[in-house]
Enzyme design. Structure first.
Site, mmCIF file in Angstrom:
data_model
loop_
_atom_site.group_PDB
_atom_site.id
_atom_site.type_symbol
_atom_site.label_atom_id
_atom_site.label_comp_id
_atom_site.label_asym_id
_atom_site.label_seq_id
_atom_site.Cartn_x
_atom_site.Cartn_y
_atom_site.Cartn_z
ATOM 1 N N CYS A 154 0.838 -1.201 0.000
ATOM 2 C CA CYS A 154 0.000 0.000 0.000
ATOM 3 C C CYS A 154 0.872 1.250 0.000
ATOM 4 O O CYS A 154 0.625 2.197 -0.748
ATOM 5 C CB CYS A 154 -0.924 -0.013 1.209
ATOM 6 S SG CYS A 154 -2.088 1.375 1.260
ATOM 7 N N CYS A 203 -6.500 -3.857 6.901
ATOM 8 C CA CYS A 203 -7.726 -3.066 6.869
ATOM 9 C C CYS A 203 -8.850 -3.707 6.062
ATOM 10 O O CYS A 203 -10.024 -3.493 6.355
ATOM 11 C CB CYS A 203 -7.434 -1.661 6.343
ATOM 12 S SG CYS A 203 -6.810 -1.595 4.639
#
Length: 357
Positions: free
Chosen positions: A103, A201
């Site tokens: 990410c 997440c």
């Protein structure tokens, strides 16, 4: 004229305080929340999320408190391809991925960085606990650990390029978490006491295998557990359920504790072993990114870590090709897992890092 900074604001306390500190220093700040996926669509609650509607509102509230512009930008397709896709592919290939690194590498410090350049911003900024310094002797930007050893996130940032380091800001690098929360309370931020996310997440309930099956719509076939000699010891429930060093959830009855040693994707077997068989002194890391130097001409002494929550260990690193590095530890390391990152340190400076192969 003030320097312009685009602040990645997740809705958490760290990024909100990072924005506040830069705003106080006189930067022309703009807050941005990166919409990575629809949490509600996959049933993730606010407490384990960084992208829910509540989080967006928390980020917006912090921006309004400071009086800075705030926007929400859609990065869902980028995140799906570069983070979730890599995560799923790694497990399917018997590796153990680190999606937070992907990410940072492919979304925050590539796509968001590019967006900032399009908007004529001088910097992007995040709430990472790390520091950036310029070394005038070498002409290179250095990535250093955050002063809060517990919160230091330099491990996740090893893939940053010199250009990205030159145009990035980490305002929390010299602070600890307690100080950050105190600043948030003083400024009246609604997220001052907000609980931190501890899990990946986009994976609900911490079940990676369930997420992969739901995401792909596939059922992963069972296969054999074998020992190091190739003897069949039982049946596993699909390779995506296992990672190197795992003991829990094997559901195999033997007269001694056993652990996942390796995964053979070709014949769909999970090889198990005793704890002592997980020890190894050498690894190869590929796709290696150097930060403190451009390359090395011979072996160097460094400290290295093979997972985020591990204390770095003494090792010797040697470059074996333009993008691969061989790392030999002084002492054997337990459960070195393909797909994780090996990151090298010289004191608190990140020398570089790569993906364990």
């Amino acid at each position: 004229m003030s320097k312009k900074a685009l602040i990645a604001m997740s809705g958490g306390v760290d990024s909100s305080v990072a924005a506040y500190l830069l705003h106080r220093q006189g930067f022309d700040c703009t807050g941005i929340t990166m919409k990575l996926f629809a949490n509600e669509d996959i049933g993730i609650s606010r407490e384990k999320s960084c992208c829910s509607l509540e989080d967006v509102q928390d980020a917006r509230n912090a921006a309004e408190t400071m009086g800075i512009p705030f926007y929400v930008n859609n990065f869902i397709d980028d995140f799906k391809q570069q983070v979730i896709g890599r995560f799923v592919q790694a497990y399917q290939n018997g590796a153990t991925p680190n999606p937070c690194i992907d990410c940072n590498r492919y979304v925050k410090f590539e796509k968001l960085f590019n967006r900032a350049q399009q908007l004529d911003m001088d910097y992007i900024a995040t709430g990472h606990y790390a520091r950036i310094e310029y070394n005038s002797e070498t002409g290179r930007y250095l990535l250093r650990k955050g002063v809060d050893e517990v919160k230091d996130q330099s491990y996740f940032l090893y893939a940053m390029t010199q250009q990205q380091l030159a145009h990035s800001l980490f305002p929390l690098g010299t602070l600890n978490k307690t100080q950050v929360r105190e600043i948030a309370k003083e400024q009246g931020f609604v997220n001052a006491d907000k609980q931190e996310s501890q899990d990946i997440c986009f994976v609900r309930d911490g079940s990676y295998a369930s997420f992969i099956e739901q995401y792909t719509g596939k059922t992963y076939e069972s296969g054999n557990f074998t020992d190091l000699q190739g003897n069949n010891l039982g049946r596993h429930k699909g390779i995506i359920h296992y990672t190197i060093g795992q003991r829990r959830g094997l559901a195999i009855a033997l007269n001694k504790p056993v652990y996942v040693h390796s995964i053979n994707v070709i014949d769909n077997t999970v090889i198990i072993c005793e704890d002592k068989d997980l020890l190894c002194k050498t690894l190869e890391a590929a796709d290696f990114n150097w930060i403190s130097c451009n390359t090395i001409s011979g072996p160097i002494r460094v400290k290295a870590k093979i997972r985020y929550n591990q204390k770095e260990q003494w090792a010797t690193a040697e470059q074996t090709s333009p993008d691969t590095v061989r790392i030999e530890f002084d002492e054997p390391q337990r459960a070195i897992a393909k797909g994780q990152a090996a990151v090298l340190y010289d004191g608190d400076v990140v020398v570089g890092g790569g993906t364990i192969k």
